[in-house]
Design an enzyme around this catalytic site. Structure first.
Site, short mmCIF file in Angstrom:
data_model
loop_
_atom_site.label_atom_id
_atom_site.label_comp_id
_atom_site.label_asym_id
_atom_site.label_seq_id
_atom_site.Cartn_x
_atom_site.Cartn_y
_atom_site.Cartn_z
N HIS A 1 41.76 -20.55 32.03
CA HIS A 1 42.96 -20.65 31.64
C HIS A 1 43.45 -22.12 30.88
CE1 HIS A 1 47.53 -20.30 33.15
NE2 HIS A 1 47.64 -20.32 31.97
N ARG B 1 49.69 -20.94 22.94
CA ARG B 1 50.46 -21.67 23.79
C ARG B 1 51.29 -20.67 24.34
NH1 ARG B 1 54.73 -25.22 21.18
NH2 ARG B 1 56.35 -25.79 22.90
N ALA B 2 51.59 -20.67 25.49
CA ALA B 2 52.11 -19.56 26.33
C ALA B 2 53.79 -19.60 26.25
CB ALA B 2 52.01 -19.49 27.85
N SER B 3 54.22 -20.89 26.23
CA SER B 3 55.91 -21.15 26.38
C SER B 3 56.44 -20.84 24.73
CB SER B 3 56.03 -22.46 26.70
OG SER B 3 55.51 -23.56 25.89
N TYR C 1 57.74 -19.41 35.73
CA TYR C 1 56.36 -19.06 35.98
C TYR C 1 56.02 -18.58 37.17
CZ TYR C 1 54.85 -21.16 31.30
OH TYR C 1 54.47 -21.15 29.74
N HIS D 1 48.44 -19.80 37.91
CA HIS D 1 49.19 -20.91 38.64
C HIS D 1 49.01 -20.52 40.24
CE1 HIS D 1 51.47 -19.62 35.15
NE2 HIS D 1 50.93 -20.55 34.84
N GLU E 1 44.58 -24.86 33.08
CA GLU E 1 45.71 -24.71 32.12
C GLU E 1 46.03 -25.89 31.51
OE1 GLU E 1 49.64 -23.58 33.80
OE2 GLU E 1 49.98 -22.31 31.92
ZN LIG Z 1 49.35 -20.60 30.97
#
Ligand SMILES: [Zn+2]
Length: 341
Positions: free
Chosen positions: A6, A71-73, A194, A223, A284
């Site tokens: 991740h 980038r996830a966000s 999340y 997470h 992450e």
């Molecule tokens: Zn992530």
């Protein structure tokens, strides 16, 4: 070998965000749609963006390979429309492909998907196939809530998602269930949205026969599985009350948790509650929490330390660091075997 399942390209050169800003502005009627072909990011810029960050941390922490995605966000599927989401997704995935080609020993690609609220996930299958077949990516990040915190899509177990799952099964790639930024002020993105999504996805899986329909479908809940390990008794008990099969049978052959839990007691609990074969090493980085924990003197997201400190057999640590990741990502396993031959 230590494989971090991740990692995100959170340090991409500023030109990427400038492209995105121009794209959103154009969608809102301000200025022209930016030309993808004019997005000029050099190989040296990419190297520089990684050498000081992800690559430095790999070396310092002693990890080898990071499964790397945009980038996830910034996926922000709720912004713009389907065409905007597709163009943005392709730009982000193309950039990950360049990273992987520059550093094939350090990174392997996982793609973002061109999702949009109200649009069938069938349309995401084309981009998944492009990334797997053309770039050699090994998985994808699937957003269960493209609305960004309003949860307007059907649950992950609904037939709405089935055409996409068929493509995942065909390509033999797993998905990390990963939301993006939140446009609902109630939910802080990384602190609430999340963790909510991780927990929500798991409960959806318990309630359905999804894995009867797709016995080889695999999801990673990031997470640390959200609130699930801490509330394991609740989930076992709910399944029992609902006359559902035990979790080991109904869910845990298909669902895996990463180790993005940022303190030792959390990792202790995760590995005590969740079977070792369901845990994949992840950090992450560079990601959600970037600071140093004053009680340890080390970065919160230096999750390898917590696993190193566990009182579990060496084989169990090896499974978390490498074996499980290779099992869940068979395309990676094949690549590594080929490289070793
Ligand atoms: Zn992530």
């Amino acid at each position: 070998m230590i494989i971090d399942c991740h990692g995100h390209y959170t340090t991409a050169p500023g030109e990427l965000q400038a492209f995105r800003d121009a794209q959103i502005a154009a969608f809102n009627g301000r200025g022209a749609t930016p030309d993808v072909n004019k997005l000029a990011i050099s190989d040296d810029q990419i190297r520089e963006s990684l050498e000081k960050a992800q690559l430095k941390l790999q070396r310092e922490r002693g990890t080898d390979l990071t499964i790397f995605s945009p980038r996830a966000s910034a996926m922000a599927h709720h912004v713009g429309d389907e065409a905007v989401s597709l163009a943005w997704t392709r730009v982000c995935n193309d950039l990950i492909n360049r990273v992987v080609n520059l550093y094939p020993d350090n990174f392997v690609g996982v793609c973002q998907l061109p999702q949009s609220p109200g649009v069938s996930p069938t349309n995401s299958a084309v981009e998944l196939e492009r990334c797997v077949k053309e770039f050699g990516f090994i998985g994808c990040n699937l957003n269960p809530d493209p609305s960004g915190g309003h949860w307007t899509s059907p649950p992950l177990t609904d037939r709405h998602w089935y055409p996409f799952y068929e493509k995942m099964v065909e390509l033999d790639v797993p998905a990390m269930v990963h939301v993006s930024s939140s446009c609902n002020a109630n939910f802080h993105a990384t602190g609430a949205h999340y963790i909510n999504a991780d927990t929500t996805a798991f409960m959806q899986f318990i309630q359905s026969d999804l894995f009867k329909d797709f016995p080889t479908l695999r999801f990673i809940i990031p997470h640390g599985g959200g609130a699930v390990p801490y509330h394991w008794g609740r989930y076992r008990g709910l399944a029992q009350d609902m006359k559902r099969p035990p979790l080991a049978e109904s869910v845990m052959k298909n669902v895996f948790f990463d180790t993005c839990v940022y303190h030792q007691p959390g990792i202790d609990l995760l590995t005590r509650v969740i079977p070792v074969e369901n845990i994949l090493f992840g950090s992450e980085m560079v990601g959600a929490v970037r600071g140093i924990d004053p009680t340890t003197g080390f970065n919160y997201d230096d999750t390898k330390r917590y696993i190193d400190a566990l009182a579990i057999p060496a084989e169990a640590k090896q499974a978390i660091f490498e074996g499980n990741v290779r099992r869940i990502f068979p395309r990676l396993d094949a690549r590594l075997k080929q490289r070793a031959a």
